[in-house]
Enzyme design. Sequence first.
Site, PDB file in Angstrom:
ATOM      1  N   ASP A 180       0.844  -1.197   0.000  1.00 23.24           N
ATOM      2  CA  ASP A 180       0.000   0.000   0.000  1.00 23.24           C
ATOM      3  C   ASP A 180       0.878   1.244   0.000  1.00 23.24           C
ATOM      4  OD1 ASP A 180      -2.202  -1.644   0.200  1.00 23.24           O
ATOM      5  OD2 ASP A 180      -2.321  -1.474   2.384  1.00 23.24           O
TER       6      ASP A 180
HETATM    7  N1  URA Z   1      -1.324  -5.946   3.878  1.00 20.20           N
HETATM    8  C1  URA Z   1      -1.822  -4.695   3.854  1.00 20.20           C
HETATM    9  O1  URA Z   1      -2.891  -4.431   4.386  1.00 20.20           O
HETATM   10  N2  URA Z   1      -1.132  -3.741   3.209  1.00 20.20           N
HETATM   11  C2  URA Z   1       0.061  -3.968   2.610  1.00 20.20           C
HETATM   12  O2  URA Z   1       0.654  -3.048   2.045  1.00 20.20           O
HETATM   13  C3  URA Z   1       0.561  -5.276   2.654  1.00 20.20           C
HETATM   14  C4  URA Z   1      -0.136  -6.254   3.299  1.00 20.20           C
END
Ligand code: URA
Length: 245
Positions: free
Chosen positions: A106
């Site tokens: 993310d």
């Molecule tokens: N899980 C998440 O919620 N975000 C990420 O970036 C990676 C794994």
Amino acid sequence: MMKIRLDRWLAALSVGSRTEVRELIRKGRVSADGKTVRDPALSFDTDSAVLQLDGKTLDGRLVRHVMLNKPAGLLTAARDRKQPTVMDLLPGEYAGIGCMPVGRLDKDTTGLLLLTCDGEMNHRLLAPGRHVDKVYRASVSGRLTEREVLAFAEGLELSDFRAKPAELRILTAGEESSEAEVTVTEGKFHQVKRMFSAIGHEVLTLRRLRFGPLTLDEALSEGQWRELTEGELRLLRQAAGMEEA
Ligand code: URA
């Protein structure tokens, strides 16, 4: 061994457009293995030929693999029309030769992100059946207890799928917030955040420490990257089922 026409090779390395690099070749500014080459259509082995422009040796490798410590604020994407991406941290030639992130973090997630030009390995590492595990360090709201450890171990019911059992290791537990290490074998959208959210905890920060056999190099500060070592690449190819252990 990978043979390629000289003009295509130089263009792939982002030396210039096909037209521009042909011009450089015709002007005698390019040499291979110490000899000036004036024919753009001649082919060379990218693994062994020494390529030079104006007497300076170029890194001619068309297949590269990178470990990046992703900072917050960048999209994990090969390109985006509006927002900066992780590719902006690498020299342009990496995008030119087709280096792509392996999966996604993310925008606000930090830590280990792999990038590779090997499309097959990339695809295999992400295949749901392969269960390449990933380890995250999460800071979450509220106090984590044995209840959450059990819920993760059982596999959590989310709105559109049931998350596979995951390991939750509590590092610190406080009234306001807690720290934990989470190991998951899947990589669904917002997976870790959604798993915590399903049991009433908000993820405050999330950092990936490990992807399959590879651990984030602590010498890399956020935004820094390096190429994988041969040993790391071998482990990754094994995890992808492309090489014997
Ligand atoms: N899980 C998440 O919620 N975000 C990420 O970036 C990676 C794994």
